[in-house]
Design a protein around this motif. Structure first.
Motif, PDB file in Angstrom:
ATOM      1  N   MET A   1       5.963  24.561  -0.524  1.00  0.00           N
ATOM      2  CA  MET A   1       5.421  23.408   0.177  1.00  0.00           C
ATOM      3  C   MET A   1       6.552  22.482   0.576  1.00  0.00           C
ATOM      4  SD  MET A   1       2.784  21.877   1.267  1.00  0.00           S
ATOM      5  CE  MET A   1       2.566  20.308   2.058  1.00  0.00           C
ATOM      6  N   SER A   2       6.545  21.966   1.796  1.00  0.00           N
ATOM      7  CA  SER A   2       7.583  21.068   2.267  1.00  0.00           C
ATOM      8  C   SER A   2       7.560  19.756   1.492  1.00  0.00           C
ATOM      9  CB  SER A   2       7.384  20.779   3.757  1.00  0.00           C
ATOM     10  OG  SER A   2       7.435  21.962   4.515  1.00  0.00           O
ATOM     11  N   ASP A   3       8.719  19.102   1.495  1.00  0.00           N
ATOM     12  CA  ASP A   3       8.841  17.831   0.805  1.00  0.00           C
ATOM     13  C   ASP A   3       7.975  16.769   1.460  1.00  0.00           C
ATOM     14  OD1 ASP A   3      10.634  18.824  -1.025  1.00  0.00           O
ATOM     15  OD2 ASP A   3      12.395  18.229   0.133  1.00  0.00           O
ATOM     16  N   LEU A   4       7.526  15.833   0.651  1.00  0.00           N
ATOM     17  CA  LEU A   4       6.835  14.649   1.129  1.00  0.00           C
ATOM     18  C   LEU A   4       7.877  13.576   1.429  1.00  0.00           C
ATOM     19  CD1 LEU A   4       4.322  12.773   1.514  1.00  0.00           C
ATOM     20  CD2 LEU A   4       4.436  12.361  -0.966  1.00  0.00           C
ATOM     21  N   ARG A   5       7.807  13.009   2.623  1.00  0.00           N
ATOM     22  CA  ARG A   5       8.676  11.897   2.989  1.00  0.00           C
ATOM     23  C   ARG A   5       7.805  10.737   3.454  1.00  0.00           C
ATOM     24  NH1 ARG A   5      13.513  12.996   6.913  1.00  0.00           N
ATOM     25  NH2 ARG A   5      11.776  13.207   8.381  1.00  0.00           N
ATOM     26  N   ILE A   6       8.134   9.547   2.985  1.00  0.00           N
ATOM     27  CA  ILE A   6       7.405   8.348   3.376  1.00  0.00           C
ATOM     28  C   ILE A   6       8.409   7.333   3.903  1.00  0.00           C
ATOM     29  CG2 ILE A   6       5.879   6.481   2.656  1.00  0.00           C
ATOM     30  CD1 ILE A   6       4.766   8.294   0.507  1.00  0.00           C
ATOM     31  N   THR A   7       8.117   6.785   5.069  1.00  0.00           N
ATOM     32  CA  THR A   7       8.922   5.721   5.656  1.00  0.00           C
ATOM     33  C   THR A   7       8.072   4.458   5.710  1.00  0.00           C
ATOM     34  OG1 THR A   7      10.051   7.345   7.067  1.00  0.00           O
ATOM     35  CG2 THR A   7      10.313   5.025   7.632  1.00  0.00           C
ATOM     36  N   HIS A   8       8.482   3.443   4.968  1.00  0.00           N
ATOM     37  CA  HIS A   8       7.775   2.158   5.029  1.00  0.00           C
ATOM     38  C   HIS A   8       8.272   1.405   6.252  1.00  0.00           C
ATOM     39  CE1 HIS A   8       6.693  -1.950   3.062  1.00  0.00           C
ATOM     40  NE2 HIS A   8       5.786  -1.551   3.940  1.00  0.00           N
ATOM     41  N   ILE A   9       7.395   1.191   7.211  1.00  0.00           N
ATOM     42  CA  ILE A   9       7.773   0.565   8.482  1.00  0.00           C
ATOM     43  C   ILE A   9       7.645  -0.945   8.404  1.00  0.00           C
ATOM     44  CG2 ILE A   9       7.114   0.407  10.924  1.00  0.00           C
ATOM     45  CD1 ILE A   9       6.337   3.385  10.738  1.00  0.00           C
ATOM     46  N   GLY A  10       6.785  -1.429   7.530  1.00  0.00           N
ATOM     47  CA  GLY A  10       6.575  -2.860   7.351  1.00  0.00           C
ATOM     48  C   GLY A  10       5.118  -3.163   7.132  1.00  0.00           C
ATOM     49  N   GLY A  11       4.841  -4.239   6.366  1.00  0.00           N
ATOM     50  CA  GLY A  11       3.449  -4.579   6.071  1.00  0.00           C
ATOM     51  C   GLY A  11       2.732  -3.394   5.459  1.00  0.00           C
ATOM     52  N   PRO A  12       1.555  -3.009   5.989  1.00  0.00           N
ATOM     53  CA  PRO A  12       0.825  -1.865   5.456  1.00  0.00           C
ATOM     54  C   PRO A  12       1.192  -0.546   6.129  1.00  0.00           C
ATOM     55  CG  PRO A  12      -0.501  -2.897   7.122  1.00  0.00           C
ATOM     56  CD  PRO A  12       0.790  -3.684   7.069  1.00  0.00           C
ATOM     57  N   THR A  13       2.135  -0.592   7.063  1.00  0.00           N
ATOM     58  CA  THR A  13       2.392   0.552   7.938  1.00  0.00           C
ATOM     59  C   THR A  13       3.417   1.492   7.329  1.00  0.00           C
ATOM     60  OG1 THR A  13       2.001  -0.945   9.801  1.00  0.00           O
ATOM     61  CG2 THR A  13       2.928   1.227  10.297  1.00  0.00           C
ATOM     62  N   ALA A  14       3.044   2.755   7.187  1.00  0.00           N
ATOM     63  CA  ALA A  14       3.945   3.768   6.641  1.00  0.00           C
ATOM     64  C   ALA A  14       3.749   5.071   7.398  1.00  0.00           C
ATOM     65  CB  ALA A  14       3.684   3.983   5.154  1.00  0.00           C
ATOM     66  N   LEU A  15       4.851   5.777   7.597  1.00  0.00           N
ATOM     67  CA  LEU A  15       4.823   7.111   8.188  1.00  0.00           C
ATOM     68  C   LEU A  15       4.926   8.128   7.066  1.00  0.00           C
ATOM     69  CD1 LEU A  15       4.975   9.044  10.657  1.00  0.00           C
ATOM     70  CD2 LEU A  15       7.469   8.737  10.589  1.00  0.00           C
ATOM     71  N   ILE A  16       3.938   9.012   6.989  1.00  0.00           N
ATOM     72  CA  ILE A  16       3.877  10.052   5.957  1.00  0.00           C
ATOM     73  C   ILE A  16       4.151  11.385   6.633  1.00  0.00           C
ATOM     74  CG2 ILE A  16       2.386  11.205   4.274  1.00  0.00           C
ATOM     75  CD1 ILE A  16       0.778   8.506   4.195  1.00  0.00           C
ATOM     76  N   HIS A 221       2.380  -3.789   2.091  1.00  0.00           N
ATOM     77  CA  HIS A 221       1.490  -4.902   2.431  1.00  0.00           C
ATOM     78  C   HIS A 221       1.788  -6.124   1.556  1.00  0.00           C
ATOM     79  CE1 HIS A 221      -2.340  -7.128   2.991  1.00  0.00           C
ATOM     80  NE2 HIS A 221      -2.492  -6.435   4.100  1.00  0.00           N
ATOM     81  N   TYR A 222       3.061  -6.489   1.437  1.00  0.00           N
ATOM     82  CA  TYR A 222       3.435  -7.635   0.595  1.00  0.00           C
ATOM     83  C   TYR A 222       4.345  -8.609   1.334  1.00  0.00           C
ATOM     84  CZ  TYR A 222       7.629  -4.799   0.024  1.00  0.00           C
ATOM     85  OH  TYR A 222       8.743  -4.042   0.267  1.00  0.00           O
ATOM     86  N   PRO A 254      13.002   1.382   0.943  1.00  0.00           N
ATOM     87  CA  PRO A 254      13.713   0.598   1.955  1.00  0.00           C
ATOM     88  C   PRO A 254      13.017   0.753   3.294  1.00  0.00           C
ATOM     89  CG  PRO A 254      14.904   2.633   1.481  1.00  0.00           C
ATOM     90  CD  PRO A 254      13.770   2.560   0.494  1.00  0.00           C
ATOM     91  N   THR A 255      12.735  -0.351   3.962  1.00  0.00           N
ATOM     92  CA  THR A 255      11.994  -0.258   5.228  1.00  0.00           C
ATOM     93  C   THR A 255      12.832   0.449   6.283  1.00  0.00           C
ATOM     94  OG1 THR A 255      12.765  -2.480   5.821  1.00  0.00           O
ATOM     95  CG2 THR A 255      10.594  -2.306   4.807  1.00  0.00           C
ATOM     96  N   GLY A 256      12.157   1.303   7.017  1.00  0.00           N
ATOM     97  CA  GLY A 256      12.788   2.017   8.111  1.00  0.00           C
ATOM     98  C   GLY A 256      13.536   3.264   7.743  1.00  0.00           C
ATOM     99  N   THR A 257      13.596   3.598   6.443  1.00  0.00           N
ATOM    100  CA  THR A 257      14.369   4.751   5.981  1.00  0.00           C
ATOM    101  C   THR A 257      13.438   5.797   5.383  1.00  0.00           C
ATOM    102  OG1 THR A 257      16.264   3.334   5.470  1.00  0.00           O
ATOM    103  CG2 THR A 257      16.214   5.517   4.461  1.00  0.00           C
ATOM    104  N   PRO A 258      13.412   7.013   5.914  1.00  0.00           N
ATOM    105  CA  PRO A 258      12.586   8.065   5.286  1.00  0.00           C
ATOM    106  C   PRO A 258      13.042   8.322   3.862  1.00  0.00           C
ATOM    107  CG  PRO A 258      13.351   8.717   7.474  1.00  0.00           C
ATOM    108  CD  PRO A 258      14.122   7.495   7.115  1.00  0.00           C
ATOM    109  N   THR A 259      12.094   8.356   2.927  1.00  0.00           N
ATOM    110  CA  THR A 259      12.401   8.525   1.511  1.00  0.00           C
ATOM    111  C   THR A 259      11.637   9.720   0.970  1.00  0.00           C
ATOM    112  OG1 THR A 259      12.727   6.137   1.260  1.00  0.00           O
ATOM    113  CG2 THR A 259      12.425   7.416  -0.745  1.00  0.00           C
ATOM    114  N   ARG A 260      12.348  10.628   0.330  1.00  0.00           N
ATOM    115  CA  ARG A 260      11.698  11.797  -0.281  1.00  0.00           C
ATOM    116  C   ARG A 260      10.960  11.362  -1.546  1.00  0.00           C
ATOM    117  NH1 ARG A 260      13.229  16.466   2.141  1.00  0.00           N
ATOM    118  NH2 ARG A 260      15.127  16.391   3.407  1.00  0.00           N
TER     119      ARG A 260
END
Length: 263
Positions: A1-16, A221-222, A254-260
């Motif tokens: 299974m591929s890795d999960l990456r989450i990018t916090h874009i700001g507020g409640p917004t995240a790219l999964i 969202h903080y 960190p906002t804007g940075t994809p994180t594994r």
């Protein structure tokens, strides 16, 4: 299974990003400085813009929209993103308002995201209450989302949505094994309503994690809005006072940075 990456874009917004899928939560991409009304005499001004612009987004397969009627979860630029996604998953009331590619999910109902060459993702709507008891006629429908796919080691990826700690979230702990939790915090309140909170405080997040026992808890969202009354420093102080077994589950992206993320 591929890795999960989450990018916090700001507020409640995240790219999964997982297994070739690109999922976006609560799109908020307006620049700072604008004021938004939330009904019943409440309003707020946006203080910070997104770490990634709409133009910098990859193609989005699905938007996970906790609710469509508040500008800190879906703003003007965010609405343009909805039309580019294949699917928008949200509340039944939100789907009726949005139409087009929106699909409404009542609590504990689900759907599947399927595509050739990609893992199937099961999405289940989870309960959320955007304020104190009996506030739903004022605050409207809100939902969380639990995502499961084959190969998860620690459990579901769960997005709380805008919610306070209430019985419905305790049912999440009873019914789901949660590996990663994206927690909408901020302790939202408005002067006209006094001390009433409309999203979780840090103290509630700690109490919830005692029940959920997630492998990883990620605050979102903080920051970025005037009506968010618990920023990162206040949240960190409360987490620091929690037992190590709970404290060590919290991680900041960190906002804007994809994180594994270990899923």
């Amino acid at each position: 299974m591929s890795d999960l990456r989450i990018t916090h874009i700001g507020g409640p917004t995240a790219l999964i990003e997982v297994g070739g899928w690109r999922l976006l939560t609560d799109p908020t991409f307006d620049p700072p400085g604008q004021r938004y009304t939330f009904g019943w005499g409440t309003s707020s001004r946006k203080r910070a813009g997104p770490a990634i612009t709409v133009a910098e987004l990859p193609p989005i397969d699905a938007v996970l929209l906790s609710h469509d009627h508040h500008g800190d979860n879906l703003d003007r630029a965010g609405r343009d993103v909805l039309g580019t996604a294949r699917t928008v998953l949200t509340t039944p009331a939100g789907a009726r308002r949005l139409g087009r590619n929106a699909r409404g999910l009542a609590p504990w109902t689900g759907t599947r995201l399927q595509a050739p060459g990609r893992p199937t993702i099961d999405v289940t709507a989870t309960p959320a209450r955007h304020g104190p008891p009996l506030s739903r006629p004022l605050t409207g429908q809100v939902t969380g989302f639990a995502l499961t796919w084959e190969g998860q080691q620690h459990g579901a990826l769960w997005i709380s949505g805008d919610t306070v700690l209430h019985g419905g979230l305790r049912h999440v702990a009873d019914r789901l094994s949660v590996g990663t939790a994206l927690l909408h915090l901020g302790g939202v309140r408005f002067p006209i309503n006094g001390p009433i909170r409309y999203t979780m405080t840090a103290a509630q997040a700690v109490d919830l994690c005692r029940l959920l026992r997630p492998h990883t808890a990620i605050p979102v969202h903080y920051e970025g809005w005037h009506h968010f009354h618990e920023g990162r420093e206040a949240i960190e102080r409360r987490i620091a006072a929690a037992p190590a077994d709970i404290r060590n589950r919290f991680h900041w992206l960190p906002t804007g940075t994809p994180t594994r993320i270990s899923s």
